[in-house]
Design a protein around this motif. Structure first.
Motif, PDB file in Angstrom:
ATOM      1  N   LEU A 125      10.074  -2.456   7.000  1.00 29.04           N
ATOM      2  CA  LEU A 125      10.727  -1.342   7.686  1.00 29.04           C
ATOM      3  C   LEU A 125      11.583  -0.542   6.713  1.00 29.04           C
ATOM      4  O   LEU A 125      11.525   0.698   6.691  1.00 29.04           O
ATOM      5  N   LEU A 126      12.349  -1.209   5.892  1.00 29.61           N
ATOM      6  CA  LEU A 126      13.211  -0.523   4.933  1.00 29.61           C
ATOM      7  C   LEU A 126      12.403   0.258   3.899  1.00 29.61           C
ATOM      8  O   LEU A 126      12.632   1.447   3.682  1.00 29.61           O
ATOM      9  N   VAL A 127      11.442  -0.387   3.278  1.00 28.48           N
ATOM     10  CA  VAL A 127      10.654   0.277   2.241  1.00 28.48           C
ATOM     11  C   VAL A 127       9.810   1.400   2.848  1.00 28.48           C
ATOM     12  O   VAL A 127       9.693   2.483   2.270  1.00 28.48           O
ATOM     13  N   GLY A 128       9.229   1.160   4.021  1.00 34.59           N
ATOM     14  CA  GLY A 128       8.428   2.198   4.670  1.00 34.59           C
ATOM     15  C   GLY A 128       9.256   3.421   5.019  1.00 34.59           C
ATOM     16  O   GLY A 128       8.815   4.558   4.800  1.00 34.59           O
ATOM     17  N   CYS A 129      10.455   3.215   5.549  1.00 36.64           N
ATOM     18  CA  CYS A 129      11.325   4.346   5.887  1.00 36.64           C
ATOM     19  C   CYS A 129      11.789   5.091   4.642  1.00 36.64           C
ATOM     20  O   CYS A 129      11.786   6.331   4.615  1.00 36.64           O
ATOM     21  N   LEU A 130      12.175   4.362   3.604  1.00 40.10           N
ATOM     22  CA  LEU A 130      12.605   5.016   2.369  1.00 40.10           C
ATOM     23  C   LEU A 130      11.460   5.784   1.722  1.00 40.10           C
ATOM     24  O   LEU A 130      11.643   6.889   1.211  1.00 40.10           O
ATOM     25  N   LEU A 181       0.820  -1.208   0.000  1.00 40.98           N
ATOM     26  CA  LEU A 181       0.000   0.000   0.000  1.00 40.98           C
ATOM     27  C   LEU A 181       0.854   1.258   0.000  1.00 40.98           C
ATOM     28  O   LEU A 181       0.521   2.244  -0.660  1.00 40.98           O
ATOM     29  N   ALA A 182       1.961   1.229   0.734  1.00 35.28           N
ATOM     30  CA  ALA A 182       2.849   2.395   0.778  1.00 35.28           C
ATOM     31  C   ALA A 182       3.489   2.654  -0.577  1.00 35.28           C
ATOM     32  O   ALA A 182       3.742   3.811  -0.927  1.00 35.28           O
ATOM     33  N   LEU A 183       3.738   1.608  -1.340  1.00 36.78           N
ATOM     34  CA  LEU A 183       4.306   1.792  -2.670  1.00 36.78           C
ATOM     35  C   LEU A 183       3.272   2.283  -3.675  1.00 36.78           C
ATOM     36  O   LEU A 183       3.606   2.999  -4.616  1.00 36.78           O
ATOM     37  N   ALA A 207       3.075   5.220   4.503  1.00 41.03           N
ATOM     38  CA  ALA A 207       4.497   4.861   4.584  1.00 41.03           C
ATOM     39  C   ALA A 207       4.919   4.679   6.036  1.00 41.03           C
ATOM     40  O   ALA A 207       5.664   3.748   6.365  1.00 41.03           O
ATOM     41  N   TRP A 208       4.427   5.559   6.912  1.00 40.07           N
ATOM     42  CA  TRP A 208       4.728   5.420   8.340  1.00 40.07           C
ATOM     43  C   TRP A 208       4.157   4.107   8.866  1.00 40.07           C
ATOM     44  O   TRP A 208       4.810   3.405   9.637  1.00 40.07           O
ATOM     45  N   LEU A 209       2.940   3.780   8.465  1.00 39.16           N
ATOM     46  CA  LEU A 209       2.305   2.541   8.920  1.00 39.16           C
ATOM     47  C   LEU A 209       3.104   1.324   8.479  1.00 39.16           C
ATOM     48  O   LEU A 209       3.295   0.379   9.260  1.00 39.16           O
ATOM     49  N   ALA A 210       3.606   1.334   7.255  1.00 37.74           N
ATOM     50  CA  ALA A 210       4.425   0.216   6.775  1.00 37.74           C
ATOM     51  C   ALA A 210       5.698   0.090   7.603  1.00 37.74           C
ATOM     52  O   ALA A 210       6.093  -1.018   7.982  1.00 37.74           O
TER      53      ALA A 210
END
Length: 140
Positions: free
Chosen positions: A109-114, A76-78, A86-89
């Motif tokens: 964690l990596l994809v959400g932070c990026l 969903l963040a992507l 993105a924060w939720l991911a």
């Protein structure tokens, strides 16, 4: 940079740290202690009220449910360009990473932070041109 803008940038990262601290407490002080596990495994007469929640959390990481939730939040963040998603991911990824769902949690964690960094950077104002208004004259 105004205080409101600074808070909107720093607050998601502080909340991710809070999620990490809470999930660490949940793992090391609520799930892993053998004394609590024995209290929850004994008869129904002296079980604490928190045994139902503990059982739910244990089922969540034994069935890899937290990892699946982290991967769904990552997808969903992507797809969506929302900092909250993105924060939720990132938050679910950190929670899953702490609670034994290592691979999916690390990816989330990596994809959400990026993604969160990219969305925050896109909302920042563009830097001023050091050469003036494009007429090739250098400002003093």
């Amino acid at each position: 940079m105004t205080t409101k803008r600074l808070i909107s940038i720093v607050l998601p990262w502080l909340l991710i740290v809070v999620v990490g601290l809470l999930s660490s407490w949940l793992r090391y002080d609520f799930i892993e202690p053998a004394g609590l596990a024995h209290l929850c495994d004994e008869g129904l007469s002296n079980r604490p009220a928190s045994c139902g929640f503990r059982h739910f959390v244990v089922l969540g990481f034994n069935s890899y449910g937290f990892g699946i939730a982290a991967l769904i939040a990552t997808a969903l963040a992507l797809m969506l360009k929302k900092p909250a998603v993105a924060w939720l991911a990132a938050a679910i990824g950190l929670f899953a990473l702490t609670l034994y769902c290592y691979y999916a949690g690390a990816i989330a964690l990596l994809v959400g932070c990026l993604r969160l960094v990219r969305l925050q950077a896109n909302r920042m104002p563009a830097p001023r041109n050091q050469y003036g208004h494009g007429n090739r004259q250098v400002k003093a």
